[in-house]
Design a protein around this motif. Structure first.
Motif, PDB file in Angstrom:
ATOM      1  N   SER A 113       0.760  -1.233   0.124  1.00  0.00           N
ATOM      2  CA  SER A 113       0.157   0.017   0.040  1.00  0.00           C
ATOM      3  C   SER A 113       1.112   1.143   0.187  1.00  0.00           C
ATOM      4  N   SER A 114       2.108   1.150   0.449  1.00  0.00           N
ATOM      5  CA  SER A 114       2.933   2.586   0.658  1.00  0.00           C
ATOM      6  C   SER A 114       3.602   2.750  -0.955  1.00  0.00           C
ATOM      7  N   TYR A 115       3.531   1.480  -1.727  1.00  0.00           N
ATOM      8  CA  TYR A 115       4.426   1.859  -2.723  1.00  0.00           C
ATOM      9  C   TYR A 115       3.309   1.411  -4.061  1.00  0.00           C
ATOM     10  N   PRO A 116       2.306   2.232  -4.082  1.00  0.00           N
ATOM     11  CA  PRO A 116       1.153   1.787  -5.198  1.00  0.00           C
ATOM     12  C   PRO A 116       1.705   1.808  -6.631  1.00  0.00           C
ATOM     13  N   ASN A 117       2.688   2.557  -7.110  1.00  0.00           N
ATOM     14  CA  ASN A 117       3.074   2.518  -8.375  1.00  0.00           C
ATOM     15  C   ASN A 117       4.024   1.297  -8.816  1.00  0.00           C
ATOM     16  N   CYS A 118       4.304   0.466  -7.761  1.00  0.00           N
ATOM     17  CA  CYS A 118       5.142  -0.729  -7.815  1.00  0.00           C
ATOM     18  C   CYS A 118       4.644  -2.179  -7.715  1.00  0.00           C
ATOM     19  N   ILE A 119       4.980  -3.020  -8.395  1.00  0.00           N
ATOM     20  CA  ILE A 119       4.676  -4.232  -8.111  1.00  0.00           C
ATOM     21  C   ILE A 119       5.952  -5.259  -8.025  1.00  0.00           C
ATOM     22  N   LEU A 120       6.083  -6.278  -7.176  1.00  0.00           N
ATOM     23  CA  LEU A 120       7.322  -6.987  -7.117  1.00  0.00           C
ATOM     24  C   LEU A 120       7.244  -8.313  -7.396  1.00  0.00           C
ATOM     25  N   THR A 121       8.307  -8.994  -8.102  1.00  0.00           N
ATOM     26  CA  THR A 121       7.922 -10.423  -8.513  1.00  0.00           C
ATOM     27  C   THR A 121       9.324 -11.118  -8.069  1.00  0.00           C
ATOM     28  N   GLU A 122       9.034 -12.453  -8.030  1.00  0.00           N
ATOM     29  CA  GLU A 122      10.226 -13.655  -7.783  1.00  0.00           C
ATOM     30  C   GLU A 122       9.698 -14.707  -8.060  1.00  0.00           C
ATOM     31  N   LEU A 123      10.667 -15.568  -8.396  1.00  0.00           N
ATOM     32  CA  LEU A 123      10.298 -17.145  -8.712  1.00  0.00           C
ATOM     33  C   LEU A 123      11.072 -17.988  -7.541  1.00  0.00           C
ATOM     34  N   ILE A 124      10.225 -18.953  -7.266  1.00  0.00           N
ATOM     35  CA  ILE A 124      10.834 -20.117  -6.319  1.00  0.00           C
ATOM     36  C   ILE A 124      10.677 -21.543  -6.924  1.00  0.00           C
ATOM     37  N   ILE A 125      11.737 -22.199  -6.721  1.00  0.00           N
ATOM     38  CA  ILE A 125      11.630 -23.515  -7.375  1.00  0.00           C
ATOM     39  C   ILE A 125      12.035 -24.243  -6.193  1.00  0.00           C
ATOM     40  N   GLU A 126      11.095 -25.489  -5.980  1.00  0.00           N
ATOM     41  CA  GLU A 126      11.151 -26.429  -5.027  1.00  0.00           C
ATOM     42  C   GLU A 126      11.124 -27.980  -5.559  1.00  0.00           C
TER      43      GLU A 126
END
Length: 700
Positions: A113-126
């Motif tokens: 909510s503090s950074y509405p202009n941003c979205i973050l992404t990552e990939l996890i492999i199990e």
């Protein structure tokens, strides 16, 4: 009959509702972002305020000879978790993918909510059994992307991995292919809309941002990729010289492997986007703390270089004490006097006396060292501080069984011999009384290698973190000025030099030093949110062999370039004594341009100025010529003229510097004290050849 019709109607309504839910269940609306999963392509598309940003994105990872892609997996679940961490409150969405006899993939998206202009992404492999990889990306697309207006002011920014070998930032027109390191920005110069993509984690991977444009359009990308595992000539891992063996990125092993977390930010002003990117990085990994003054001072390398000597530097100290400090070249009544390379010309007694001499002059003494370098190249030499236990060949980094090398031979940051050597030198510097240490060529510590002493370390960035953490704790409250260094990880230095050596000349081949340094400020100003200070490097104000290049206007430009970057360091040989005296003319020139109270007040802010335009850059320096900085009371505007023969005249519309005519009290050019001219809602300027103007616009 009525009941039968009623049941049929209810059944149809339920079917319609179910169909509606089914079509929307893969669409996630989160604050200003929408994430849409395409069941046909198996990809994800991202929208910001309904504006398409990235289309048909999927995750990839290389395991052995296989490249696994999330689009070829089955989506089995989308999970939502509430989160609260260093970035505040938000939601995490996990797209879980499975395929028969393949590792499980989890493609995660974070919104705060503090950074509405941003979205973050990552990939996890199990995986049940251990796997390994040195390539992993949560952001890969070969779908055409057109998120900017279609005009010729679109630009893509290359951020270098480090500042070695006079590397420049690039700001290239679309559709130039681009490889950037850790972060890149795609922006429209006229509207300032921009997309920022970059890693916010720097504990394991070297991250690359790759893009290819479409030659048919000014605003279309054909490929976009942000991945962990890049090696390149500019990470210093790939080299064709025989004495500098190449090395691929180290592999990460385990039953769970995670990519770097990648930020995607879309902003109405790309400059604010770069600053927010830096701010988010600093929230996740806070910078080294410094609660004292912005350093003003002098460094020996610029003109004394290998001729640095005790009598000469104490004479410089006295000149600065008697002639510059009383006239305002100081901060909090302090200046720093730094010995650079070849300080070992001094005896230990001379080093002690030098520190005492500086302290008596209200100055703090600085020293220089290369913690991850062997410059002498004798593998059988004993490593200092190890009591003969280790020789240098024991602590070298190796690739293909050959010692790794950039300019100097690289030593393993994780090796106990390297750490004992750190203890030996840092303890010695502290005992002598030094307050400031310039640490050089530390990009050696981020090199990939065949292996590291610590078996749990398998990548250059892991090794760098271990070595720099140890060094930072050893230095304790010393000012750590990083010289040749990667931008990331950034939590270890009090400052970082923003470019390579700046020798002073405006027209020096292949770049003018001032213009070259300002190239780094043009596209790297935001780094002062990662470190307490950007460092412009020392500036030279006189060279008798090139006297015509050191006129007063050019020197004003040099001083201005330093004060609008951060740290304010001089480098001339001001000594008139010792075995390598300088020239009286250098003292005269310094007294003219380093004692302006209004200019020095800017230096005390310790803030980097940022580009007004960014897409209109001066060749051959590739630098912006217009910079600005805002405070509550005023807006500063700086105009550089790199041309050696012609005046630079023009105007800056007030709306481009966030001002209205009615909000302005007055305007002053600080080098001359003359009143600035604002006409028809624009600031007018006329700058002499190789000169600068600095305007202070006071606001209501």
């Amino acid at each position: 009959m009525k009941n039968s019709l009623l049941y049929k109607a209810l059944y149809i309504i339920i079917l319609l509702l179910f169909a509606s839910c089914s079509s929307n269940k893969y669409n996630i609306k989160e604050s200003q972002w929408t994430i849409k999963y395409n069941t046909e392509s198996g990809t994800v598309s991202l929208f910001h305020q309904s504006h398409p940003i990235l289309q048909e994105v999927y995750a990839r990872v290389k395991i052995g000879n296989d490249t696994l892609e999330s689009k070829n997996y089955n989506l089995v679940a989308i999970k939502k978790n509430s989160i609260q961490d260093k970035l505040g409150k938000g939601n995490k969405y996990i797209f879980e993918y499975k395929a028969k006899n393949k590792p499980q993939l989890k493609h995660c998206f974070y919104n705060y909510s503090s950074y509405p202009n941003c979205i973050l992404t990552e990939l996890i492999i199990e995986n049940k059994e251990q796997i390994e990889t040195n390539y992993i990306t949560p952001l890969y697309s070969i779908k055409e992307q057109s998120f900017l207006p279609n005009d010729n002011s679109n630009r893509v920014v290359r951020v270098p991995f480090d500042n070695d070998n006079f590397v420049s930032y690039l700001c290239s027109p679309f559709p130039t292919p681009n490889i950037s390191f850790e972060v890149s920005c795609f922006f429209n110069g006229k509207s300032r809309q921009g997309l920022v993509i970059g890693s916010v984690e720097h504990n394991i991977w070297k991250t690359g941002v790759l893009s290819h444009g479409n030659n048919k359009s000014f605003n279309t990308l054909e490929k976009l990729e942000c991945y962990g595992g890049i090696t390149h000539e500019l990470t210093r891992d790939i080299n064709k010289q025989e004495d500098k063996p190449s090395c691929e990125h180290g592999k990460i092993k385990g039953t769970l492997i995670k990519s770097p977390k990648i930020l995607i930010g879309y902003h109405t002003d790309w400059r604010k986007g770069m600053e927010e990117y830096a701010t988010i990085n600093s929230k996740i990994t806070p910078p080294r703390q410094w609660n004292k003054e912005v350093p003003f001072g002098w460094n020996s390398w610029g003109a004394m270089a290998n001729h640095v000597n005790y009598t000469g530097v104490t004479d410089v100290s006295d000149f600065i004490k008697n002639d510059l400090q009383p006239k305002g070249f100081e901060n909090n009544s302090t200046t720093y006097i730094g010995l650079d390379s070849f300080w070992d010309n001094f005896s230990d007694d001379e080093l002690k006396e030098f520190v005492l001499h500086c302290n008596a002059n209200n100055q703090k003494a600085g020293i220089y060292w290369c913690p991850f370098s062997d410059w002498f190249g004798n593998p059988n030499s004993e490593v200092e501080g190890t009591n003969g236990k280790y020789k240098y060949k024991d602590i070298y980094l190796y690739a293909n069984n050959k010692p790794r090398k950039i300019e100097s031979l690289a030593v393993d940051p994780t090796h106990p011999g390297t750490k004992q050597r750190i203890d030996y030198y840092i303890s010695r510097f502290k005992e002598l009384g030094f307050s400031y240490i310039k640490l050089d060529f530390i990009n050696n510590g981020a090199l990939e290698a065949d292996s590291f002493y610590n078996p749990n370390v398998t990548t250059g960035i892991q090794a760098y973190n271990e070595g720099m953490d140890y060094l930072s704790k050893a230095c304790d409250d010393l000012f750590m000025a990083l010289s040749i260094a990667p931008i990331f990880p950034s939590q270890y230095g009090t400052s970082r030099r923003i470019s390579c050596d700046t020798w002073g000349a405006m027209n020096e081949k292949p770049w003018g030093s001032t213009g070259y340094m300002l190239n780094s400020l043009s596209f790297g100003w935001w780094i002062d949110r990662l470190y307490p200070f950007n460092d412009a490097d020392h500036i030279l104000l006189y060279n008798p062999k090139e006297a015509n290049d050191y006129k007063e206007g050019a020197n004003r430009a040099r001083v201005t370039s330093a004060v609008i970057t951060g740290i304010y360091m001089l480098g001339d040989n001001f000594s008139l004594k010792g075995n390598y005296p300088g020239d009286l003319e250098s003292r005269k020139k310094a007294m003219k341009v380093t004692t302006n109270p209004d200019i020095n007040a800017i230096a005390r802010l310790g803030h980097s100025f940022y580009p007004i335009e960014g897409y209109i850059i001066e060749k051959p320096h590739l630098s912006e010529k217009l910079f600005m900085c805002e405070t509550e009371e005023c807006t500063y505007v700086v105009i550089f003229n790199f041309d050696s023969t012609n005046n630079l005249s023009g105007k800056i519309n007030l709306d481009r510097i966030n001002l209205q005519k009615t909000s302005i009290i007055n305007t002053t050019e600080l080098w001359t004290g003359k009143k600035g001219i604002i006409s028809n809602d624009a600031l007018l300027y006329d700058v002499s050849p190789q000169d600068v103007q600095v305007y202070k616009i006071n606001k209501k």
